[in-house]
Every structure is written in structure tokens, then in C-alpha cells.
Design a protein around this motif. Structure first.
Motif, PDB file in Angstrom:
ATOM      1  N   GLU A  42      11.445  -2.018  21.956  1.00 14.71           N
ATOM      2  CA  GLU A  42      11.664  -0.989  20.547  1.00 14.71           C
ATOM      3  C   GLU A  42      10.701  -2.002  19.758  1.00 14.71           C
ATOM      4  N   PHE A  43      10.073  -1.827  18.227  1.00 15.71           N
ATOM      5  CA  PHE A  43       9.303  -2.079  17.494  1.00 15.71           C
ATOM      6  C   PHE A  43      10.281  -1.907  16.195  1.00 15.71           C
ATOM      7  N   ASP A  44      10.357  -2.659  15.387  1.00 13.44           N
ATOM      8  CA  ASP A  44      11.053  -2.489  14.420  1.00 13.44           C
ATOM      9  C   ASP A  44      10.134  -2.621  13.214  1.00 13.44           C
ATOM     10  N   LEU A  45       9.672  -1.421  12.642  1.00 16.53           N
ATOM     11  CA  LEU A  45       8.479  -1.173  12.154  1.00 16.53           C
ATOM     12  C   LEU A  45       9.543  -1.084  10.370  1.00 16.53           C
ATOM     13  N   ASP A  46      10.440  -2.191   9.544  1.00 16.13           N
ATOM     14  CA  ASP A  46      10.863  -2.089   8.358  1.00 16.13           C
ATOM     15  C   ASP A  46       9.723  -2.434   7.478  1.00 16.13           C
ATOM     16  N   ASN A  47       9.620  -1.299   6.287  1.00 14.70           N
ATOM     17  CA  ASN A  47       8.375  -1.984   5.242  1.00 14.70           C
ATOM     18  C   ASN A  47       7.310  -1.458   5.994  1.00 14.70           C
ATOM     19  N   PRO A 354       0.748  -5.271  -2.428  1.00 19.56           N
ATOM     20  CA  PRO A 354       1.072  -5.104  -4.239  1.00 19.56           C
ATOM     21  C   PRO A 354       0.614  -3.534  -4.341  1.00 19.56           C
ATOM     22  N   SER A 355      -1.016  -3.275  -4.160  1.00 15.24           N
ATOM     23  CA  SER A 355      -1.391  -1.521  -4.162  1.00 15.24           C
ATOM     24  C   SER A 355      -0.153  -0.685  -3.936  1.00 15.24           C
ATOM     25  N   PHE A 356       0.303  -0.537  -2.953  1.00 12.96           N
ATOM     26  CA  PHE A 356       1.772   0.323  -2.366  1.00 12.96           C
ATOM     27  C   PHE A 356       2.803   0.129  -3.388  1.00 12.96           C
ATOM     28  N   TYR A 357       2.651  -0.553  -3.916  1.00 11.26           N
ATOM     29  CA  TYR A 357       3.559  -0.546  -5.423  1.00 11.26           C
ATOM     30  C   TYR A 357       3.848   0.341  -6.665  1.00 11.26           C
ATOM     31  N   PRO A 358       4.743   0.969  -6.809  1.00  8.16           N
ATOM     32  CA  PRO A 358       5.961   1.061  -6.698  1.00  8.16           C
ATOM     33  C   PRO A 358       6.442   2.657  -5.449  1.00  8.16           C
ATOM     34  N   ILE A 359       6.579   1.701  -3.844  1.00 15.86           N
ATOM     35  CA  ILE A 359       6.473   2.325  -2.571  1.00 15.86           C
ATOM     36  C   ILE A 359       7.009   4.130  -3.044  1.00 15.86           C
ATOM     37  N   GLU A 360       8.002   4.323  -4.339  1.00 18.80           N
ATOM     38  CA  GLU A 360       8.844   5.779  -4.356  1.00 18.80           C
ATOM     39  C   GLU A 360       7.241   6.694  -4.099  1.00 18.80           C
ATOM     40  N   ASN A 361       6.258   5.788  -4.531  1.00 17.58           N
ATOM     41  CA  ASN A 361       5.109   6.967  -4.924  1.00 17.58           C
ATOM     42  C   ASN A 361       4.515   6.950  -3.594  1.00 17.58           C
ATOM     43  N   MET A 362       4.470   6.313  -2.459  1.00 15.36           N
ATOM     44  CA  MET A 362       3.930   6.224  -1.290  1.00 15.36           C
ATOM     45  C   MET A 362       2.793   6.697  -0.574  1.00 15.36           C
ATOM     46  N   LYS A 363       2.967   8.191  -0.579  1.00 15.45           N
ATOM     47  CA  LYS A 363       2.556   9.311  -0.251  1.00 15.45           C
ATOM     48  C   LYS A 363       1.250   9.361  -0.817  1.00 15.45           C
ATOM     49  N   ILE A 367      -4.124   7.765  -0.274  1.00 15.72           N
ATOM     50  CA  ILE A 367      -5.958   8.443  -0.925  1.00 15.72           C
ATOM     51  C   ILE A 367      -6.950   7.240  -1.659  1.00 15.72           C
ATOM     52  N   HIS A 368      -5.835   7.270  -3.035  1.00 12.94           N
ATOM     53  CA  HIS A 368      -5.830   6.796  -4.351  1.00 12.94           C
ATOM     54  C   HIS A 368      -5.681   4.674  -4.322  1.00 12.94           C
ATOM     55  N   SER A 369      -5.224   4.116  -3.118  1.00 17.53           N
ATOM     56  CA  SER A 369      -5.086   2.850  -3.818  1.00 17.53           C
ATOM     57  C   SER A 369      -5.373   1.687  -1.746  1.00 17.53           C
ATOM     58  N   LYS A 370      -5.510   0.596  -2.379  1.00 23.08           N
ATOM     59  CA  LYS A 370      -5.664   0.330  -1.033  1.00 23.08           C
ATOM     60  C   LYS A 370      -4.890  -0.545   0.164  1.00 23.08           C
ATOM     61  N   VAL A 371      -5.274   0.725   0.881  1.00 18.61           N
ATOM     62  CA  VAL A 371      -4.392   0.555   2.702  1.00 18.61           C
ATOM     63  C   VAL A 371      -4.442  -0.943   2.855  1.00 18.61           C
ATOM     64  N   ASP A 372      -3.399  -1.411   3.214  1.00 19.05           N
ATOM     65  CA  ASP A 372      -3.284  -2.121   4.622  1.00 19.05           C
ATOM     66  C   ASP A 372      -3.225  -1.744   6.071  1.00 19.05           C
ATOM     67  N   VAL A 373      -3.843  -1.065   6.693  1.00 20.60           N
ATOM     68  CA  VAL A 373      -3.858  -0.967   8.164  1.00 20.60           C
ATOM     69  C   VAL A 373      -3.032  -1.982   9.029  1.00 20.60           C
TER      70      VAL A 373
END
Length: 413
Positions: A42-47, A354-363, A367-373
Motif C-alpha cells: 500500500e502507498f498512502d498518497l494523502d495530499n 503553495p501554487s496549488f492552493y486553493p486545492i478546490e481548483n486543482m484541475k 496547466i497554469h500553476s507550478k506543478v510539483d511532481v
């Protein structure tokens, strides 16, 4: 394996939901809430946010060894005066380790599959096998006296015989370089081989203005290279008639906006292509002309360029489609969705950013914010996980790459 507690975007047009994903033998076998199986890892991928794996539909991976060598130059000066002379110094080992370094960069950027066109492609294939990504590999082809140059053709056929279909990850196509390096007769020969072997053709097409002035698209298409599966790269200078003409063929477009801009070649009419029903995906081009292998950066640039006339052009869903399912279709392989029975090719994004907040708009942030893979998975195996590359010795790659770079540019140790 079960991936738990993550947000999941199943495909480009779906909404985000919170479900678990069960994976077995490289495939997604169950997607549901609160999956239970005590025997699974199992991998817990919370957040975290899991999206379909990203695809880079055009690069020359080993050109990372030439990154930063030729800057701020026109296409002709960059290619003919700087890059081609340095490529004479490359060998099998250099191409292997330079391709490995590029796969590290791609995997860290969430890329699960790519299309490559280069030399010593058997060693690119070996690097792909060792690293664990998926790839459509092509030996770059040119013509000689109106025929495909014999040694390169031999390499291309050898590549197909040895590597096509290996591990259900490595696939082989045909890679005529461009209309200005491949005669019409050579393209006819390539078209015939593509139909016979049932493998894709990929080629640089109308990347620069002078190329469009010298060659006719109707003549190029009459060669048969687009009869089976044609991945046309760049297409900066297609006009309205060209776009309409392509609709009658099995054509896929690889849009490389950063490279096109950096070499002064212009902006491809991507919105028109999509409106005419063409399948468009994204590519980075090689690390010597971009210089990054970040497909999400390409997505944002592509979207912004087309929005200059209309902000509704290339919306979030369209960009996600180009990054995922259109990429798979362009490479002629299965995938592009998180779906039961599909390959477990996943890009996992860290939401504690920080660039993924608010997470309600994560989709929209994809495209338009800085993504941390956070992690990248191919056929159920991690190729990148939280800052590490589980399949390779990354220190050895850095060491070898640095040694080879000094040899290529003539620095004594």
C-alpha cells in the motif's frame, strides 16, 4: 499494489474524485473507494493528485549532451554550424547515458512515454529498457541519391527486429528527418515500409518558413508516409489548405512551442488544426533547442500563445487531452486514461505546494500553476518517487554524463 487516499483525475474531461487504485501486473484492475486487501503493498498518497501519465511526442533525448552549447541562434546556424558538427563526436555510450539523463528529467516532470528520433538508437532503446519508461523510437533517416541512405535504413530495420514490442514498453517507427533531407523517392520507400510493418512514421514538417516555400505538402503526402500513421512534428507553417488536406490522412500533430519560438521559427496554428478535427499533442523537442524536457511548461506556453486572439482557445480540458490521451494516440500505444484494464501509467502531483492552493481548483492549476511532481509510474512501476529514481544508479549517470560532456566539447580532465 493499492494507491490510497489520493485525489484522482481519471481522464481529461472528468471531475476530480477521491478513490483508491489497485494495480496488478502493470495494469489498473480496480478503482473504487476504500479498497481492502491485506496482502497488497500500500502507498498512502494523502495530499496527492493522480492524473494519467504525461506524454512527450517529440524529442531527441541524447541531445542533453549538447544542452546550452548553441544559444540565441537562427535555426540554420544552430543546426548546420553548431549541432551537426558536434554530433560527429557522439558514440554509443554517450547516447546511452545522455538518453538516461533525459529520462531522469522527463520522469521527474511526470512524463511516462516519449517519441525519439536520433542516432545510435539501439542504445536509446537499451536506456529505455533499463530505466523503465515507454518510447516510440526512430532512427533518423536521410536520402542519398534519391534512396534512403543504406546504413541508416539498416539500423532502422535492425532496431525494429530487436526492440519492437519489448516489455510492452518499447516500440519502433520510421523517422525521415525532414523534406529537405529526404527525397520524395525516399519518402515513398518509407511509406511502403510503414504500411508493410504497420509502424508509425514521424518527421519534422514545415518547421521553418523556407521549408514551406520549397516543398509542397500534397507532394509529400503523395509519397504514402501518412497512409498508416503519421506523426508530423512542428507544422509551424501549415496554411489553411494544408490543414484541410491533412484531414484526409491518419495524421497526428506534435506541437513544440518552446523550440519553435527559441529558434525563431514562429507559432503553429494549433487552434485551427483542432477546429479542423486534427489530433494535436505536445512535444519538447531536444534538450539542445528547448532546453528543458518539461511537458507541462509546453502546455502552458501552448495555451497562452493560442489565447492571444481569444482567451477561450485551448482551455484546461483541451490541454489535458493533448498531454495525455492525444499523446498516446500519437505514439500509437494504449493509454491516456486512469481506467480499469488500462496500463498503470500515472503522474502523481504533490498538493502541499503553495501554487496549488486553493486545492478546490486543482484541475486548473495543472496547466497554469507550478506543478510539483511527487512520483511517476509506468506499467505499475515507479520510475521517479519523491526525489529518487528507483530503477537506476543516478550518481553513476551524472558521473558518466559529465565525463562524456568534456570529451564532446574538448575539455581536458
Amino acid at each position: 499494489m493499492i494507491l490510497r487516499n489520493a485525489y484522482v483525475l481519471r481522464n481529461w474531461k472528468s471531475n476530480i474524485e477521491k478513490v483508491d487504485i489497485k494495480i496488478d501486473k502493470g495494469k489498473i484492475i480496480k478503482i473504487d473507494k476504500n479498497l481492502k486487501d491485506n496482502e497488497d503493498e500500500e502507498f498512502d498518497l494523502d495530499n496527492k493528485l493522480i492524473i494519467p501519465g504525461l506524454v512527450n511526442t517529440h524529442t531527441h533525448a541524447a541531445m542533453s549532451i549538447l544542452r546550452g552549447i548553441a544559444e540565441d541562434l537562427s535555426f540554420n546556424k544552430w543546426l548546420f554550424e553548431h549541432i551537426i558538427p558536434l554530433e560527429e563526436k557522439l558514440n554509443e555510450d554517450i547516447v546511452y547515458f545522455a538518453s538516461m539523463l533525459s529520462m531522469m528529467e522527463m520522469s521527474k516532470n511526470g512524463i511516462v512515454a516519449f517519441c525519439d528520433m536520433y542516432m545510435f538508437e539501439n542504445y536509446v532503446a537499451k536506456a529505455v529498457k533499463d530505466f523503465g519508461m515507454k518510447a516510440l523510437l526512430t532512427r533518423g533517416l536521410v536520402s542519398e541519391e534519391d534512396k534512403i541512405e543504406k546504413s541508416r535504413l539498416k539500423e532502422a530495420l535492425s532496431l525494429f527486429e530487436k526492440w519492437h514490442g519489448i516489455d510492452n514498453r518499447i516500440f519502433v517507427g520510421l523517422g525521415p528527418h525532414a523534406p529537405y533531407t529526404c527525397s520524395l523517392e525516399a519518402l515513398k520507400e518509407i511509406g511502403k515500409l510503414s504500411r508493410k510493418l504497420k509502424i508509425p512514421v514521424t518527421m519534422h514538417l514545415f518547421e521553418n518558413k523556407w521549408e514551406k516555400e520549397q516543398f509542397s505538402l500534397s507532394q509529400i503526402l503523395s509519397s504514402g508516409i501518412a497512409d498508416y500513421h503519421f506523426l508530423a512534428v512542428h507544422c509551424v507553417h501549415l496554411d489553411d489548405n494544408d490543414i484541410k488536406m491533412l484531414k484526409d490522412f491518419n495524421v497526428f500533430i506534435s506541437h513544440n512551442p518552446t523550440s519553435n519560438l527559441k529558434l525563431g521559427n514562429g507559432i503553429a496554428p494549433i487552434q485551427k488544426m483542432i477546429e479542423n478535427g486534427l489530433t494535436v499533442a505536445l512535444g519538447t523537442d531536444g534538450p539542445a533547442s528547448n532546453n528543458s524536457l518539461d511537458i507541462l511548461f509546453e502546455a502552458r506556453i501552448a495555451s497562452l500563445l493560442q489565447k492571444k486572439d481569444n482567451p477561450q482557445n485551448l482551455d484546461i480540458n483541451q490541454m489535458l487531452k493533448m498531454l495525455t490521451i492525444n499523446g498516446y494516440r500519437s505514439l500509437n500505444i494504449e493509454g491516456g486514461e486512469i481506467k480499469e484494464g488500462f496500463p498503470a501509467d500515472l503522474t502523481i502531483i504533490n498538493l502541499k505546494n503553495p501554487s496549488f492552493y486553493p486545492i478546490e481548483n486543482m484541475k486548473k492549476h495543472i496547466i497554469h500553476s507550478k506543478v510539483d511532481v511527487f512520483a511517476t509510474m509506468v506499467n505499475g512501476k515507479f520510475t521517479y518517487y519523491n526525489g529518487t529514481f528507483p530503477t537506476i544508479d543516478e550518481k553513476e549517470v551524472y558521473r558518466k554524463f559529465s565525463t562524456f560532456y568534456k570529451k564532446v566539447i574538448g575539455i581536458e580532465n
